[in-house]
Design a protein around this motif. Structure first.
Motif, PDB file in Angstrom:
ATOM      1  N   UNK A 124     -13.791  -0.269   9.488  1.00  0.00           N
ATOM      2  CA  UNK A 124     -12.588  -0.916   8.845  1.00  0.00           C
ATOM      3  C   UNK A 124     -12.431  -0.191   7.633  1.00  0.00           C
ATOM      4  N   UNK A 125     -10.882   0.195   7.551  1.00  0.00           N
ATOM      5  CA  UNK A 125     -10.569   0.710   6.272  1.00  0.00           C
ATOM      6  C   UNK A 125      -9.780  -0.189   5.329  1.00  0.00           C
ATOM      7  N   UNK A 126      -9.720   0.158   3.991  1.00  0.00           N
ATOM      8  CA  UNK A 126      -8.899  -0.616   3.145  1.00  0.00           C
ATOM      9  C   UNK A 126      -7.658  -0.859   3.576  1.00  0.00           C
ATOM     10  N   UNK A 127      -6.783  -0.088   4.170  1.00  0.00           N
ATOM     11  CA  UNK A 127      -5.692  -0.173   4.484  1.00  0.00           C
ATOM     12  C   UNK A 127      -5.113  -0.425   6.072  1.00  0.00           C
ATOM     13  N   UNK A 128      -6.114  -0.897   6.822  1.00  0.00           N
ATOM     14  CA  UNK A 128      -5.991  -1.117   8.204  1.00  0.00           C
ATOM     15  C   UNK A 128      -4.630  -1.983   8.185  1.00  0.00           C
ATOM     16  N   UNK A 129      -3.732  -1.745   8.968  1.00  0.00           N
ATOM     17  CA  UNK A 129      -2.516  -2.466   9.339  1.00  0.00           C
ATOM     18  C   UNK A 129      -1.425  -2.243   8.079  1.00  0.00           C
ATOM     19  N   UNK A 130      -1.989  -1.321   7.228  1.00  0.00           N
ATOM     20  CA  UNK A 130      -0.719  -1.385   6.133  1.00  0.00           C
ATOM     21  C   UNK A 130      -0.021   0.007   6.474  1.00  0.00           C
ATOM     22  N   UNK A 190      11.583   0.651  10.603  1.00  0.00           N
ATOM     23  CA  UNK A 190      11.625   0.514  12.209  1.00  0.00           C
ATOM     24  C   UNK A 190      10.678   1.387  13.010  1.00  0.00           C
ATOM     25  N   UNK A 191      10.293   2.431  12.412  1.00  0.00           N
ATOM     26  CA  UNK A 191       9.351   3.391  13.430  1.00  0.00           C
ATOM     27  C   UNK A 191       7.829   2.974  12.880  1.00  0.00           C
ATOM     28  N   UNK A 192       7.473   2.351  11.901  1.00  0.00           N
ATOM     29  CA  UNK A 192       6.220   2.098  11.507  1.00  0.00           C
ATOM     30  C   UNK A 192       5.884   0.503  11.491  1.00  0.00           C
ATOM     31  N   UNK A 193       6.897  -0.319  11.525  1.00  0.00           N
ATOM     32  CA  UNK A 193       6.801  -1.673  11.669  1.00  0.00           C
ATOM     33  C   UNK A 193       6.689  -2.394  10.457  1.00  0.00           C
ATOM     34  N   UNK A 194       6.999  -1.662   9.286  1.00  0.00           N
ATOM     35  CA  UNK A 194       7.126  -2.492   7.880  1.00  0.00           C
ATOM     36  C   UNK A 194       6.825  -1.380   6.864  1.00  0.00           C
ATOM     37  N   UNK A 195       6.569  -2.076   5.456  1.00  0.00           N
ATOM     38  CA  UNK A 195       6.483  -1.223   4.673  1.00  0.00           C
ATOM     39  C   UNK A 195       5.399  -2.134   3.532  1.00  0.00           C
ATOM     40  N   UNK A 196       4.246  -1.541   3.013  1.00  0.00           N
ATOM     41  CA  UNK A 196       3.621  -2.474   2.220  1.00  0.00           C
ATOM     42  C   UNK A 196       3.197  -1.689   0.884  1.00  0.00           C
ATOM     43  N   UNK A 197       3.122  -0.357   1.208  1.00  0.00           N
ATOM     44  CA  UNK A 197       2.868   0.370  -0.191  1.00  0.00           C
ATOM     45  C   UNK A 197       3.801   1.493  -0.528  1.00  0.00           C
ATOM     46  N   UNK A 198       4.243   1.552  -1.520  1.00  0.00           N
ATOM     47  CA  UNK A 198       4.845   2.737  -2.150  1.00  0.00           C
ATOM     48  C   UNK A 198       4.629   3.744  -3.036  1.00  0.00           C
TER      49      UNK A 198
END
Length: 256
Positions: free
Chosen positions: A1-7, A80-88
């Protein structure tokens, strides 16, 4: 498991240098990564070099961060391509160094446009998604030059402006589950600082040695050093931190 799994992490100016080092760290820790760069081909090449976790993706996106329409299109493509955005991570930057009496309006406007306007436009575009999902992390890249540096009136002003933007977004966006922080690197060994050595007619190794001797830890920084700080501030471990600027500079800003 990584800290950013699913992000999904978006890093601007990430085809090389600090940006690519940061993109690499996010990918290693499980995130899907969008490398945004003015050079779309270089962005795609850099994305292809990333080793992403199972189920994650990496894409390169060409965009001019100083242009609102280009920024909006880039963010929509990422979603659209990655399914979202959580971090910039607002890392895109250029230098146009010169003493004040030699500095042109174009030198000023270009640096302000990429560093400060770019961070503003990217943050504005991303926050629409962050507010809707009640979650988001923004990390802006400032610089020790924000404290003032000879021949960098434009760059120093832009980087201190980034710190002011960071504090203000911390206040405005905090109630919506969005943390905004900044990292201010000191001397980092990259193509950009190597180019500075060439402009000063110094050997790269000698230039790095001189900069290492100028700070308390007696070494130069590397993109990995900045990536570690950025990823901490973008993680849920830093959820009680917002509006702050972390200097990652080997201690040189301490004035020792």
């Amino acid at each position: 498991m990584g800290r950013f799994d699913g992000r999904v992490a978006v890093i601007t100016g990430a085809a090389r240098g600090i940006g690519f080092g940061t993109a690499t760290r996010f990918a290693e820790e499980g995130a899907s990564v969008a490398i945004v760069d003015l050079d779309g081909g270089a962005a795609s090449e850099a994305a292809a070099k990333l080793s992403v976790a199972d189920g994650a993706k990496a894409i390169g996106v060409g965009a001019d961060v100083s242009d609102a329409a280009s920024v909006d299109a880039a963010i929509e493509r990422v979603v659209s391509e990655l399914g979202g955005i959580h971090i910039l991570v607002n890392n895109a930057g250029i230098t146009r160094d010169n003493l004040l009496f030699k500095m042109t309006e174009d030198d000023w406007d270009l640096v302000m446009g990429v560093h400060l306007k770019g961070a503003f436009l990217m943050s504005k575009a991303a926050q629409k998604h962050f507010v809707e999902q009640k979650y988001g992390k923004i990390v802006n890249i400032s610089s020790i030059s924000a404290l003032g540096n000879r021949g960098q009136a434009n760059y120093s002003a832009a980087k201190m402006g980034v710190q002011g933007l960071t504090r203000t977004l911390g206040i405005e966006l905090g109630p919506f589950g969005i943390n905004t922080n900044a990292v201010a690197p000191g001397f980092i060994a990259t193509e950009m600082t190597d180019a500075t050595a060439a402009r000063l007619k110094l050997d790269v190794d000698e230039f790095r040695r001189l900069n290492a001797e100028a700070n308390p830890v007696r070494r130069v920084g590397f993109p990995e050093d900045i990536a570690a700080a950025v990823c901490f501030l973008a993680s849920d471990e830093a959820s009680y931190i917002t509006g702050q600027t972390l200097y990652v500079d080997g201690g040189i800003s301490l004035g020792t």
